[in-house]
Write an enzyme that holds these catalytic residues in place. Structure first.
Site, mmCIF file in Angstrom:
data_model
loop_
_atom_site.group_PDB
_atom_site.id
_atom_site.type_symbol
_atom_site.label_atom_id
_atom_site.label_comp_id
_atom_site.label_asym_id
_atom_site.label_seq_id
_atom_site.Cartn_x
_atom_site.Cartn_y
_atom_site.Cartn_z
ATOM 1 N N TYR A 176 -8.256 50.626 72.158
ATOM 2 C CA TYR A 176 -8.017 50.140 73.522
ATOM 3 C C TYR A 176 -7.865 51.369 74.416
ATOM 4 O O TYR A 176 -7.116 52.296 74.085
ATOM 5 C CB TYR A 176 -6.729 49.300 73.573
ATOM 6 C CG TYR A 176 -6.247 49.036 74.977
ATOM 7 C CD1 TYR A 176 -6.632 47.883 75.646
ATOM 8 C CD2 TYR A 176 -5.419 49.940 75.633
ATOM 9 C CE1 TYR A 176 -6.209 47.643 76.944
ATOM 10 C CE2 TYR A 176 -4.995 49.711 76.934
ATOM 11 C CZ TYR A 176 -5.392 48.563 77.581
ATOM 12 O OH TYR A 176 -4.977 48.336 78.873
ATOM 13 N N GLU B 199 -10.031 48.670 82.134
ATOM 14 C CA GLU B 199 -9.628 48.454 80.758
ATOM 15 C C GLU B 199 -10.882 48.324 79.911
ATOM 16 O O GLU B 199 -11.804 47.594 80.273
ATOM 17 C CB GLU B 199 -8.850 47.148 80.722
ATOM 18 C CG GLU B 199 -7.989 46.962 79.512
ATOM 19 C CD GLU B 199 -7.189 45.670 79.639
ATOM 20 O OE1 GLU B 199 -6.044 45.719 80.094
ATOM 21 O OE2 GLU B 199 -7.734 44.607 79.283
#
Lengths: 384, 289
Positions: A101, A189
């Site tokens: 991530y 993101e």
């Protein structure tokens, strides 16, 4: 403003971040053609502004033309959490060995951007943040300087990214941070960044949200805006200029109109407190003139769930007489008032406003509490 | 006594030649605020609302001894205008402008940590010390002089609560609207600290709303550092997660931070009664006095 995945990936690719090969498609035939060009396996991904697309059935991996056709038929046109899927991104499947991530967002409490990396990629990051916060490495970035290269390395090391890939991941993070600043993003993101079996590092998903207040200086991004609405009422609100957060539809039956976010929220809370259910949040803002007032009433009348309306104005820059004029004008158009309206005016020129209000058309109450109680009682009466 | 502004505050209005700046400069002067100058680039030498206009805030500060500013500048230029006020330097800047880009505010926020200037806002109604001075767009007529301090994220909610207090004969030392944006200058804690130090403030009203964790931090501060009693209110109990409610900062995140329950619980734990209605807030204040 939210970019779609395909738009964010275009922005990423332009900035030099590796992304899988892909095509945008809006028909079953186009999907079949796209997989013909890209090869198998491929991912067919719904392009809607909804989180958790995978779980909701909006993403499928296909390994043959027949599967691609089947996936396209099921995803195109499907209802995904209230949004109709009109387009899919057909993307080359990535043979990955690891998922990370990588994200940049504003740390509201600190008033500074924060860069984040976790080796627990590919799953809902909010769950990771809640259950194993130590699995997310974070680095606050001084907005006056931007991200120093060492900061990008530091957060990569802290996250425990394998040394072999640390350089590539740090480079992606730095590029994302520059994009975050240059495009006035509120959030970027990538979940996941994939480490492939060929030791490549690619951005397999892309979330990019832009600060609405900065769109005036981001013309290229502003052009990408594709408004999507959960329902016709939100579309109508946008047409009336109650955009963004000023109209929010809820599920109750008492329509609420007021001025100022805090006071409108309070009015919602009072409806609940007195046993009713709020149908919406509608903030007409400061200094509203008669036409805006009339539009607000039309908004709330258009909601079939609404059984009664409370109109609460505390005038600072908003003038009570202007509001009263707007209410009268709006209601005089009807042979019969569609739903009972209770009005409470206070503050600037409230007394003049109360005198102007046509009490054949509305009920006038002196206090916020009594106005809300009246509207709740009116709604209850309709439901009897 | 009061906090941040009083009879002696000398105010420059940034953006005084614009529609809103001009209107509210006149309103402030009518209320009795010591508006001594305007500052608008390229408009130096003019007179607007009866006061001289300068090209820069620094000039206004030097020539007219201004020590505070009110900013009515469009969002695209507001960040710059705030920097100009901080660098002049003034003691206080009040930014009324709504819609300032968040990344501009992050840079401003950084500079605030390096200077002594207080910033109120942006996206706020301003500050008023009743009977002395108001900086902003608050309707002066609903306020009255007295001993209750008030700090709030919302303008109209402030008016609602103040009106209840005034009608009960409870006046205010100072009322400050800190604004509904995610990144703001003066926080609840900053304002509470100033009220705690003010001898005349005998009770404080704090009106918070969903989003962020400022109310929780304020609760902690109250519990640890305040003797002055505080009455609380939290707007947005019925707001669903993930939906912004008007204010850019008023949102309960998907993961459940920023909820009204969390804020009410934190305040209750710090001994702060949180009213269910604005009238109940006024009841609670009355019980303190």
């Amino acid at each position: 403003m939210k970019l779609h995945e395909y738009q964010a990936k275009e922005v990423f690719a332009d900035a030099g971040i590796p992304v899988p090969e892909s095509r945008l498609a809006s028909s079953v035939e186009a999907v079949v053609e796209a997989v013909g060009e890209i090869g198998f396996p491929a991912a067919v991904k719904a392009q809607v502004h909804v989180g958790g697309r995978g779980k909701a059935g909006g993403i499928e991996i296909v390994t043959s033309e027949a599967e691609a056709r089947e996936a396209a038929e099921s995803i195109l046109g499907m209802d995904l959490k209230g949004y109709t899927v009109e387009r899919v991104l057909v993307e080359a499947g990535v043979d990955f060995v690891d998922e990370l991530y990588v994200g940049v967002t504003m740390d509201r409490a600190a008033g500074e951007p924060v860069a984040m990396i976790s080796t627990e990629g590919g799953v809902d990051i909010e769950t990771v943040a809640e259950e194993t916060p130590e699995a997310i490495a974070r680095e606050q970035i001084d907005p006056a300087f931007g991200m120093h290269p060492y900061e990008s390395r530091k957060v990569v090391y802290e996250a425990g990214v394998e040394q072999q890939f640390a350089g590539d991941v740090a480079s992606i993070l730095r590029t994302l941070f520059d994009l975050y600043e240059d495009s006035d993003a509120s959030e970027i993101e990538v979940n996941p960044v994939m480490i492939t079996s060929d030791d490549e590092v690619v951005a397999a998903d892309a979330v990019m949200n832009i600060d609405d207040d900065a769109l005036f200086r981001q013309p290229e991004l502003a052009e990408m805006e594709e408004e999507s609405f959960e329902n016709d009422l939100e579309r109508k609100a946008s047409e009336y200029g109650f955009e963004g957060a000023n109209y929010v539809r809820l599920s109750g039956d008492v329509g609420i109109i007021g001025n100022g976010a805090g006071l409108v929220m309070t009015t919602l809370d009072l409806v609940d407190y007195y046993g009713g259910t709020p149908a919406n949040f509608l903030d007409i803002g400061g200094g509203a003139k008669a036409e805006r007032v009339a539009n607000a009433l039309d908004m709330v009348f258009s909601d079939e769930n609404v059984d009664s309306v409370v109109f609460n104005i505390f005038g600072g820059i908003t003038r009570g007489d202007e509001v009263a004029k707007g209410i009268n004008e709006a209601l005089e158009q009807f042979d019969e008032i569609p739903k009972p309206v209770t009005v409470r005016l206070a503050g600037t020129r409230a007394e003049e406003g109360m005198e102007i209000l046509n009490t054949d058309l509305v009920t006038v109450e002196k206090t916020l509490e009594s106005a809300v109680q009246r509207a709740v009682a009116d709604a209850a009466e309709v439901n009897e | 006594m009061s906090i941040l502004v009083d009879d002696d505050t000398r105010v420059v209005v940034q953006g005084i030649t614009g529609g809103e700046g001009n209107f509210h400069a006149e309103q402030m002067i009518e209320y009795g605020t010591n508006v001594v100058a305007g500052a608008v680039p390229g408009k130096g030498g003019q007179t607007t609302a009866g006061v001289p206009v300068y090209d820069t805030v620094e000039e206004a500060a030097i020539e007219e001894n201004a020590d505070a500013s009110v900013i009515f500048v469009p969002p695209a230029f507001a960040g710059d205008a705030i920097f100009e006020a901080l660098d002049a330097p003034l003691d206080l800047a009040v930014a009324i402008t709504e819609g300032v880009p968040t990344q501009d505010m992050a840079k401003v926020n950084k500079r605030l940590s390096e200077v002594d200037t207080h910033l109120i806002g942006p996206n706020c109604p301003g500050i008023i010390t009743p009977g002395e001075s108001k900086l902003g767009i608050l309707p002066g007529n609903i306020f009255s002089e007295g001993n209750v301090g008030l700090v709030s994220r919302s303008g109209t909610l402030t008016y609602q609560v103040v009106d209840s207090l005034t009608q009960r004969g409870i006046g205010q030392t100072t009322a400050v609207g800190i604004g509904g944006d995610p990144i703001i200058g003066t926080s609840f804690v900053d304002a509470l600290e100033l009220f705690e130090q003010d001898d005349e403030t005998e009770a404080v009203v704090m009106c918070g709303e969903i989003g962020g964790e400022d109310e929780e931090e304020a609760a902690k501060f109250i519990g640890e550092h305040m003797d002055t009693p505080v009455a609380g209110f939290i707007a947005g109990r019925t707001a669903p997660p993930g939906k912004r409610m008007g204010h850019a900062g008023a949102i309960v995140s998907g993961s459940g931070t920023g909820t009204a329950e969390s804020k009410i619980e934190a305040l209750n734990d710090a001994g702060v009664p949180v009213g269910d209605t604005p009238e109940e807030v006024a009841d609670n204040v009355e019980s303190f006095l």
